[in-house]
Design a protein around this motif. Sequence first.
Motif, PDB file in Angstrom:
ATOM      1  N   SER A 379       0.805  -1.229   0.000  1.00  0.00           N
ATOM      2  CA  SER A 379       0.000   0.000   0.000  1.00  0.00           C
ATOM      3  C   SER A 379       0.837   1.278   0.000  1.00  0.00           C
ATOM      4  O   SER A 379       0.297   2.374  -0.053  1.00  0.00           O
ATOM      5  CB  SER A 379      -0.931   0.008   1.223  1.00  0.00           C
ATOM      6  OG  SER A 379      -0.179   0.020   2.427  1.00  0.00           O
ATOM      7  N   LEU A 380       2.161   1.151   0.051  1.00  0.00           N
ATOM      8  CA  LEU A 380       3.031   2.330   0.037  1.00  0.00           C
ATOM      9  C   LEU A 380       2.920   3.059  -1.302  1.00  0.00           C
ATOM     10  O   LEU A 380       2.828   2.439  -2.369  1.00  0.00           O
ATOM     11  CB  LEU A 380       4.492   1.923   0.260  1.00  0.00           C
ATOM     12  CG  LEU A 380       4.853   1.394   1.657  1.00  0.00           C
ATOM     13  CD1 LEU A 380       6.230   0.730   1.627  1.00  0.00           C
ATOM     14  CD2 LEU A 380       4.835   2.518   2.684  1.00  0.00           C
ATOM     15  N   GLY A 381       2.947   4.399  -1.248  1.00  0.00           N
ATOM     16  CA  GLY A 381       2.916   5.201  -2.470  1.00  0.00           C
ATOM     17  C   GLY A 381       4.326   5.481  -2.976  1.00  0.00           C
ATOM     18  O   GLY A 381       5.329   5.100  -2.354  1.00  0.00           O
ATOM     19  N   ILE A 382       4.410   6.166  -4.121  1.00  0.00           N
ATOM     20  CA  ILE A 382       5.709   6.549  -4.680  1.00  0.00           C
ATOM     21  C   ILE A 382       6.411   7.507  -3.720  1.00  0.00           C
ATOM     22  O   ILE A 382       5.812   8.459  -3.225  1.00  0.00           O
ATOM     23  CB  ILE A 382       5.527   7.220  -6.052  1.00  0.00           C
ATOM     24  CG1 ILE A 382       4.931   6.222  -7.045  1.00  0.00           C
ATOM     25  CG2 ILE A 382       6.860   7.747  -6.573  1.00  0.00           C
ATOM     26  CD1 ILE A 382       4.558   6.832  -8.368  1.00  0.00           C
ATOM     27  N   GLY A 383       7.672   7.214  -3.436  1.00  0.00           N
ATOM     28  CA  GLY A 383       8.431   8.062  -2.506  1.00  0.00           C
ATOM     29  C   GLY A 383       8.150   7.761  -1.048  1.00  0.00           C
ATOM     30  O   GLY A 383       8.477   8.574  -0.171  1.00  0.00           O
ATOM     31  N   GLU A 384       7.556   6.594  -0.780  1.00  0.00           N
ATOM     32  CA  GLU A 384       7.323   6.137   0.594  1.00  0.00           C
ATOM     33  C   GLU A 384       8.002   4.782   0.767  1.00  0.00           C
ATOM     34  O   GLU A 384       8.108   4.007  -0.182  1.00  0.00           O
ATOM     35  CB  GLU A 384       5.828   6.018   0.883  1.00  0.00           C
ATOM     36  CG  GLU A 384       5.075   7.332   0.759  1.00  0.00           C
ATOM     37  CD  GLU A 384       3.570   7.186   0.872  1.00  0.00           C
ATOM     38  OE1 GLU A 384       2.878   8.223   0.842  1.00  0.00           O
ATOM     39  OE2 GLU A 384       3.064   6.036   0.982  1.00  0.00           O
ATOM     40  N   ALA A 385       8.458   4.488   1.979  1.00  0.00           N
ATOM     41  CA  ALA A 385       9.185   3.242   2.201  1.00  0.00           C
ATOM     42  C   ALA A 385       9.119   2.825   3.662  1.00  0.00           C
ATOM     43  O   ALA A 385       8.957   3.671   4.553  1.00  0.00           O
ATOM     44  CB  ALA A 385      10.648   3.403   1.791  1.00  0.00           C
ATOM     45  N   LEU A 386       9.227   1.528   3.884  1.00  0.00           N
ATOM     46  CA  LEU A 386       9.426   0.996   5.231  1.00  0.00           C
ATOM     47  C   LEU A 386      10.915   1.054   5.539  1.00  0.00           C
ATOM     48  O   LEU A 386      11.739   0.647   4.717  1.00  0.00           O
ATOM     49  CB  LEU A 386       8.954  -0.454   5.318  1.00  0.00           C
ATOM     50  CG  LEU A 386       7.470  -0.703   5.576  1.00  0.00           C
ATOM     51  CD1 LEU A 386       7.193  -2.203   5.543  1.00  0.00           C
ATOM     52  CD2 LEU A 386       7.032  -0.129   6.924  1.00  0.00           C
ATOM     53  N   VAL A 387      11.253   1.567   6.722  1.00  0.00           N
ATOM     54  CA  VAL A 387      12.657   1.759   7.090  1.00  0.00           C
ATOM     55  C   VAL A 387      12.946   1.132   8.438  1.00  0.00           C
ATOM     56  O   VAL A 387      12.156   1.273   9.387  1.00  0.00           O
ATOM     57  CB  VAL A 387      13.020   3.258   7.141  1.00  0.00           C
ATOM     58  CG1 VAL A 387      14.463   3.457   7.612  1.00  0.00           C
ATOM     59  CG2 VAL A 387      12.806   3.915   5.782  1.00  0.00           C
ATOM     60  N   THR A 388      14.063   0.433   8.516  1.00  0.00           N
ATOM     61  CA  THR A 388      14.640   0.054   9.800  1.00  0.00           C
ATOM     62  C   THR A 388      16.157   0.099   9.655  1.00  0.00           C
ATOM     63  O   THR A 388      16.692  -0.203   8.589  1.00  0.00           O
ATOM     64  CB  THR A 388      14.183  -1.340  10.273  1.00  0.00           C
ATOM     65  OG1 THR A 388      14.739  -1.607  11.571  1.00  0.00           O
ATOM     66  CG2 THR A 388      14.615  -2.437   9.317  1.00  0.00           C
ATOM     67  N   ALA A 389      16.840   0.531  10.689  1.00  0.00           N
ATOM     68  CA  ALA A 389      18.293   0.716  10.622  1.00  0.00           C
ATOM     69  C   ALA A 389      18.916   0.222  11.929  1.00  0.00           C
ATOM     70  O   ALA A 389      18.248  -0.425  12.752  1.00  0.00           O
ATOM     71  CB  ALA A 389      18.618   2.187  10.400  1.00  0.00           C
ATOM     72  N   LEU A 390      20.180   0.519  12.108  1.00  0.00           N
ATOM     73  CA  LEU A 390      20.857   0.250  13.378  1.00  0.00           C
ATOM     74  C   LEU A 390      21.165   1.586  14.023  1.00  0.00           C
ATOM     75  O   LEU A 390      21.633   2.519  13.355  1.00  0.00           O
ATOM     76  CB  LEU A 390      22.153  -0.527  13.148  1.00  0.00           C
ATOM     77  CG  LEU A 390      22.023  -1.928  12.550  1.00  0.00           C
ATOM     78  CD1 LEU A 390      23.409  -2.518  12.316  1.00  0.00           C
ATOM     79  CD2 LEU A 390      21.190  -2.839  13.437  1.00  0.00           C
ATOM     80  N   ASN A 391      20.909   1.683  15.333  1.00  0.00           N
ATOM     81  CA  ASN A 391      21.266   2.921  16.024  1.00  0.00           C
ATOM     82  C   ASN A 391      22.762   2.919  16.342  1.00  0.00           C
ATOM     83  O   ASN A 391      23.498   2.017  15.937  1.00  0.00           O
ATOM     84  CB  ASN A 391      20.402   3.140  17.264  1.00  0.00           C
ATOM     85  CG  ASN A 391      20.628   2.077  18.340  1.00  0.00           C
ATOM     86  OD1 ASN A 391      21.656   1.379  18.360  1.00  0.00           O
ATOM     87  ND2 ASN A 391      19.687   1.950  19.258  1.00  0.00           N
ATOM     88  N   GLU A 392      23.214   3.922  17.071  1.00  0.00           N
ATOM     89  CA  GLU A 392      24.649   4.053  17.342  1.00  0.00           C
ATOM     90  C   GLU A 392      25.211   2.909  18.171  1.00  0.00           C
ATOM     91  O   GLU A 392      26.417   2.656  18.159  1.00  0.00           O
ATOM     92  CB  GLU A 392      24.915   5.388  18.032  1.00  0.00           C
ATOM     93  CG  GLU A 392      24.674   6.581  17.114  1.00  0.00           C
ATOM     94  CD  GLU A 392      24.689   7.912  17.850  1.00  0.00           C
ATOM     95  OE1 GLU A 392      25.262   8.871  17.310  1.00  0.00           O
ATOM     96  OE2 GLU A 392      24.125   7.992  18.963  1.00  0.00           O
ATOM     97  N   LYS A 393      24.333   2.187  18.873  1.00  0.00           N
ATOM     98  CA  LYS A 393      24.772   1.041  19.671  1.00  0.00           C
ATOM     99  C   LYS A 393      24.623  -0.270  18.918  1.00  0.00           C
ATOM    100  O   LYS A 393      24.875  -1.343  19.476  1.00  0.00           O
ATOM    101  CB  LYS A 393      23.970   0.979  20.975  1.00  0.00           C
ATOM    102  CG  LYS A 393      24.218   2.174  21.888  1.00  0.00           C
ATOM    103  CD  LYS A 393      23.404   2.051  23.171  1.00  0.00           C
ATOM    104  CE  LYS A 393      23.653   3.238  24.097  1.00  0.00           C
ATOM    105  NZ  LYS A 393      22.860   3.150  25.352  1.00  0.00           N
ATOM    106  N   GLY A 394      24.196  -0.198  17.649  1.00  0.00           N
ATOM    107  CA  GLY A 394      24.030  -1.406  16.855  1.00  0.00           C
ATOM    108  C   GLY A 394      22.718  -2.115  17.087  1.00  0.00           C
ATOM    109  O   GLY A 394      22.552  -3.268  16.665  1.00  0.00           O
TER     110      GLY A 394
END
Length: 506
Positions: A379-394
């Motif tokens: 259901s995401l539109g153009i220019g939208e995304a699901l994001v997950t990353a690592l913080n400074e502590k990993g």
Amino acid sequence: MSRKEDFIQHINNGYISKGESLILGGAMLDGEALADTPVKIPLKSLNRHGLIAGATGTGKTKTIQVLSEQLSSFGIPVLMMDIKGDFSGIAKEGEEKPFIIERHTRINIPYSVSSFPVELLTLSEQNGVRLRATISEFGPVLFSRILGLNDTQASVIAVIFKYCDDNKMPILDLKDIKKIINYITEEGKEGISADYGKISTSTTGIILRKIVELEQQGADFFFGEMSFDIHDLMRIDENGKGYVNILRLTDIQDKPKLFSTFMLSLLAEIYQRMPEKGDVDQPELVIFIDEAHLIFNEASKALLEQIETIIKLIRSKGIGIYFITQNPMDIPSGILAQLGLKIQHALRAFTANDRQAIKQTADNYPTSEYYKTDEVLTSLGIGEALVTALNEKGIPTPLAATMMRAPMSRMDILTESEIQEINAKSKLVKKYSELIDRESAYEMLNKKIAGIEHEATEQEQKKTTEKEANSGPSTATVVGKSVLKVLTSATFIRGAFGILTKMFKK
């Protein structure tokens, strides 16, 4: 506290950062973009690699552009593999269009236009900085893996490299390696067999065919001198911005072996030459590999293992690598497990296989009480995304459906005249434009073969002379000696005097 307030607090706590960060955009809940919920990626974690995925037309290229712009602004150089040819606009300022201003207002992120320093690189005959490497720099193991050789064939390559090392013959390009293979199966066969063991002509024949296959994909442009210095990728301009190095690969999609050869060469060179950095505040270089499946689809098992090993180790050198592809399943699981940042644009479910792939993709992301991940993915539109990353502590950050910020530079390609303008100003184009063809194995072996042939000719002439000398006097010599013998004989002399005496009496 309402669900919306809980979500805002959840995102802000999860994406807090003490050091410098890139801002991707603002978080979304139930399809609504929320102000003051910036989704941030710490510079400190950017060497933990990443994935940018999504269906065609969902905004992957613009996401790479946003990341590259901010990296450059922090003085971090970028290498971008531009296979579709739609990334070069980063060299020119963008435009403040109404839909961009409206988007940034919704997520409360200021917008301004800017351009960034760019170098245009090429592996082929396109205009730009020519990238080359010598076969000697690859070494026997890496070169064998690129060709997809078995153990027996790889051992022959090892012998070739050893022979050339022992005889101080540089192996610079494909004509060098082909000449050596011909030499060890013909003129130099006996010497090689005596010193290094017998080599099967069927084995060398297979190796030659593998080299020709690589040559047909344009590798003859890649192998040679002068070799590209990886430190030229890590330049900063006079304004403190990192250079965005764009490798133009629009003609490379039908040459996957050349692409994987170059990538493995580049990663291996960077790993070998860069010093250990450990955990650093920001990376030395970030590499974006578009259409990443081109590397993995054609790679042998040995080659995949080599790439996976380098991916695991290279982050300690301060290098971040980001793979861009349509489906995360294109990336081997061993490499996918190494990727700290995941930016997933929309996926489309047209078939049962598509729906199964979406479920598998959803399982790769952290669970969230605010999202049904498999539903959000479609259901995401153009220019939208699901994001997950690592913080400074990993530690993985919360999953955030994100409205991505817009690029500050042009969201379109450069014209041909603009490309020529960049190349005309480039110091690297001038540095690497000349093809150097110094004396190497090809020329040395040609001289050696010419010497062998000259020596063989002299030996043949010497044998002919000796044969003539040992075969006895010639017919003319025998006849001459016989006549002389007759003329000086007593019988002949007496007869001659008798005839003369009779003549005088008359």
